[in-house]
Write a protein that holds these residues in place. Structure first.
Motif, mmCIF file in Angstrom:
data_model
loop_
_atom_site.group_PDB
_atom_site.id
_atom_site.type_symbol
_atom_site.label_atom_id
_atom_site.label_comp_id
_atom_site.label_asym_id
_atom_site.label_seq_id
_atom_site.Cartn_x
_atom_site.Cartn_y
_atom_site.Cartn_z
ATOM 1 N N ILE A 91 3.563 10.668 -28.452
ATOM 2 C CA ILE A 91 3.920 10.528 -27.040
ATOM 3 C C ILE A 91 5.120 11.395 -26.672
ATOM 4 N N ALA A 92 6.249 11.170 -27.329
ATOM 5 C CA ALA A 92 7.459 11.924 -26.997
ATOM 6 C C ALA A 92 7.273 13.405 -27.267
ATOM 7 N N HIS A 93 6.583 13.721 -28.354
ATOM 8 C CA HIS A 93 6.398 15.135 -28.717
ATOM 9 C C HIS A 93 5.568 15.866 -27.663
ATOM 10 N N VAL A 94 4.460 15.254 -27.238
ATOM 11 C CA VAL A 94 3.564 15.899 -26.276
ATOM 12 C C VAL A 94 4.225 16.025 -24.913
ATOM 13 N N LEU A 95 4.864 14.964 -24.452
ATOM 14 C CA LEU A 95 5.471 15.003 -23.128
ATOM 15 C C LEU A 95 6.681 15.938 -23.083
ATOM 16 N N SER A 96 7.367 16.072 -24.206
ATOM 17 C CA SER A 96 8.552 16.934 -24.241
ATOM 18 C C SER A 96 8.200 18.411 -24.189
ATOM 19 N N ARG A 97 6.899 18.755 -24.245
ATOM 20 C CA ARG A 97 6.495 20.149 -24.092
ATOM 21 C C ARG A 97 6.610 20.617 -22.640
ATOM 22 N N HIS A 102 11.732 18.693 -18.392
ATOM 23 C CA HIS A 102 13.094 19.082 -18.786
ATOM 24 C C HIS A 102 13.903 19.498 -17.555
ATOM 25 N N ALA A 103 13.282 20.278 -16.667
ATOM 26 C CA ALA A 103 13.985 20.743 -15.466
ATOM 27 C C ALA A 103 14.385 19.572 -14.582
ATOM 28 N N TRP A 104 13.529 18.565 -14.501
ATOM 29 C CA TRP A 104 13.853 17.408 -13.660
ATOM 30 C C TRP A 104 15.069 16.667 -14.207
ATOM 31 N N PHE A 105 15.079 16.418 -15.503
ATOM 32 C CA PHE A 105 16.218 15.707 -16.091
ATOM 33 C C PHE A 105 17.500 16.534 -15.981
ATOM 34 N N GLU A 106 17.374 17.858 -16.083
ATOM 35 C CA GLU A 106 18.561 18.706 -15.937
ATOM 36 C C GLU A 106 19.114 18.647 -14.517
ATOM 37 N N SER A 107 18.239 18.530 -13.535
ATOM 38 C CA SER A 107 18.692 18.455 -12.141
ATOM 39 C C SER A 107 19.088 17.042 -11.720
ATOM 40 N N PRO A 109 21.242 14.630 -13.724
ATOM 41 C CA PRO A 109 21.988 14.330 -14.957
ATOM 42 C C PRO A 109 22.302 12.846 -15.159
ATOM 43 N N LEU A 110 22.297 12.052 -14.092
ATOM 44 C CA LEU A 110 22.616 10.630 -14.230
ATOM 45 C C LEU A 110 21.382 9.757 -14.407
ATOM 46 N N ALA A 111 20.209 10.332 -14.278
ATOM 47 C CA ALA A 111 18.972 9.552 -14.383
ATOM 48 C C ALA A 111 18.691 9.199 -15.842
ATOM 49 N N ARG A 112 18.396 7.940 -16.073
ATOM 50 C CA ARG A 112 18.084 7.475 -17.431
ATOM 51 C C ARG A 112 16.591 7.529 -17.724
ATOM 52 N N GLU A 113 15.777 7.600 -16.656
ATOM 53 C CA GLU A 113 14.336 7.694 -16.822
ATOM 54 C C GLU A 113 13.733 8.343 -15.579
ATOM 55 N N THR A 114 12.494 8.732 -15.684
ATOM 56 C CA THR A 114 11.787 9.320 -14.544
ATOM 57 C C THR A 114 10.383 8.751 -14.469
ATOM 58 N N PHE A 148 -8.430 12.012 -25.080
ATOM 59 C CA PHE A 148 -7.655 12.681 -24.038
ATOM 60 C C PHE A 148 -6.784 13.749 -24.690
ATOM 61 N N ASP A 149 -6.784 14.933 -24.077
ATOM 62 C CA ASP A 149 -5.917 15.998 -24.579
ATOM 63 C C ASP A 149 -5.418 16.823 -23.400
ATOM 64 N N ASP A 150 -4.766 17.944 -23.715
ATOM 65 C CA ASP A 150 -4.170 18.806 -22.693
ATOM 66 C C ASP A 150 -3.296 17.990 -21.733
ATOM 67 N N HIS A 151 -2.404 17.189 -22.301
ATOM 68 C CA HIS A 151 -1.504 16.370 -21.491
ATOM 69 C C HIS A 151 -0.514 17.270 -20.743
ATOM 70 N N GLN A 152 -0.399 17.064 -19.430
ATOM 71 C CA GLN A 152 0.482 17.880 -18.601
ATOM 72 C C GLN A 152 1.329 16.978 -17.706
ATOM 73 N N VAL A 153 2.616 17.295 -17.616
ATOM 74 C CA VAL A 153 3.512 16.607 -16.681
ATOM 75 C C VAL A 153 4.112 17.665 -15.770
ATOM 76 N N ARG A 154 3.802 17.579 -14.484
ATOM 77 C CA ARG A 154 4.260 18.597 -13.540
ATOM 78 C C ARG A 154 5.097 18.008 -12.400
ATOM 79 N N VAL A 155 4.819 16.764 -12.007
ATOM 80 C CA VAL A 155 5.475 16.160 -10.844
ATOM 81 C C VAL A 155 6.260 14.938 -11.297
#
Length: 340
Positions: A91-97, A102-107, A109-114, A148-155
């Motif tokens: 889970i963490a490995h696939v989503l961290s791709r 990454h850009a959302w968490f960088e923008s 900085p105080l958010a603990r989750e999304t 299920f494959d080709d997991h993508q997180v865009r929004v």
């Protein structure tokens, strides 16, 4: 005005009120196609069409299942996460791709989750396996397995409500892009037809000239030329009819606005979501309706986007913690070890 109209005047349709969302979407469309701004009353014409798409898409988005916690700790307890990922450590490995994650968490900085949209390719594989029916075990039983494959997180969003609003905006934009694609296709077709018309007219002119002088006097190839001229004339007329159907170039702005408004007024033709109901075993084998055995029933949406090259995609709303996010270079380095 008629007699009955004076006695009982008809109520005029009230103009659609502009909201912050419709205003933002109008501005977004102007960025995507600046020429729309030159059309007559472009805001007043776009507003009701956008309102119809927004209402349609929002109704779909409100019916989406609630967000699931995407974490290794929740893999065994949540049948959705268990179905979407083969093993908890994936889970963490696939989503961290996802660079967007990454850009959302960088923008933020105080958010603990999304909260995010997890898109996936769903694969149905039919084969034979072992199944227990009562006290007996049967081999070579026809089975359907989901993967299920080709997991993508865009929004991503700051909350589930915020994420759903982002989805509404993205889908309405996608519908509008379909309208712009149709306009581009019309313009490409117009250019091709105009080039074809020039070639056909040149060919007709050459054939007409060949009928002059000595050839006309002695009748050489007269019959063949007449037949070809008739065929050319038919092609020219068909070409003119096709060009007329596209309208005059001077009316291009009005045509562009009409196409966009028509597409936005019929959103179901360009974006649709189907709810997939399945009962799965722990091995993601589909348990048919009425069949004995346990399993977990899950409901997830399948998005149908005709304009998308990917066709149909499964997706789910998820919640993902910053603490589970792996550094992007590390994830990519680990993935590269499996590339031959």
């Amino acid at each position: 005005m008629g007699f009955f109209d004076r006695l009982w005047p008809r109520k005029r349709a009230l103009p659609v009120q502009e909201t912050a969302q419709t205003r933002a979407l109008v501005e977004r469309l102007i960025v995507l196609s600046p020429s729309l701004k030159l059309a007559r009353d472009y805001r007043e014409r776009l507003r009701p069409a956008l309102a119809q798409s927004i209402t349609y898409v929002r109704d779909i988005v409100e019916r989406l299942p609630p967000a699931r916690e995407a974490s290794a700790a929740n893999w065994l307890a949540d049948p959705y996460i268990h179905a979407f990922f083969a093993v908890p450590d994936e889970i963490a490995h696939v989503l961290s791709r996802s660079p967007d994650l990454h850009a959302w968490f960088e923008s933020h900085p105080l958010a603990r989750e999304t909260w995010a949209v997890l898109g996936m390719a769903m694969n149905e594989r039919r084969g034979f396996g072992v199944a227990q029916q009562g006290d007996h075990v049967h081999a070579d039983v026809a089975q359907t397995t989901l993967s299920f494959d080709d997991h993508q997180v865009r929004v991503c969003g700051e909350s589930e409500a915020d994420l759903r609003e982002h989805i509404v905006q993205r889908v309405v934009e996608q519908i509008a892009l379909e309208g712009l694609a149709q306009i581009g296709a019309d313009e490409t077709r117009r250019d091709a037809l105009e080039q074809e018309r020039a070639l056909l007219r040149t060919r007709r002119q050459l054939l007409t000239r060949q009928g002059a002088g000595t050839q006309k006097m002695v009748g050489e190839r007269a019959i063949a030329n007449a037949a070809e001229l008739a065929q050319l004339q038919a092609q020219i007329e068909a070409n003119e009819q096709a060009l007329a159907a596209l309208g005059l170039k001077t009316d291009a702005l009005e045509h562009e606005m009409d196409v966009i408004c028509d597409v936005l007024t019929h959103p179901a033709q360009h974006a649709n979501v189907e709810m997939k109901h399945v009962r799965l075993s722990p091995m993601n084998v589909v348990i048919e309706h009425g069949a004995p055995g346990g399993g977990a029933e899950i409901v997830f949406p399948l998005a149908h986007l005709p304009a998308s090259p990917q066709g149909v995609r499964a997706f789910s709303l998820i919640r993902f913690a910053r603490s589970d996010l792996m550094p992007l270079p590390r994830v990519l380095d680990e993935d590269s070890r499996f590339v031959i």
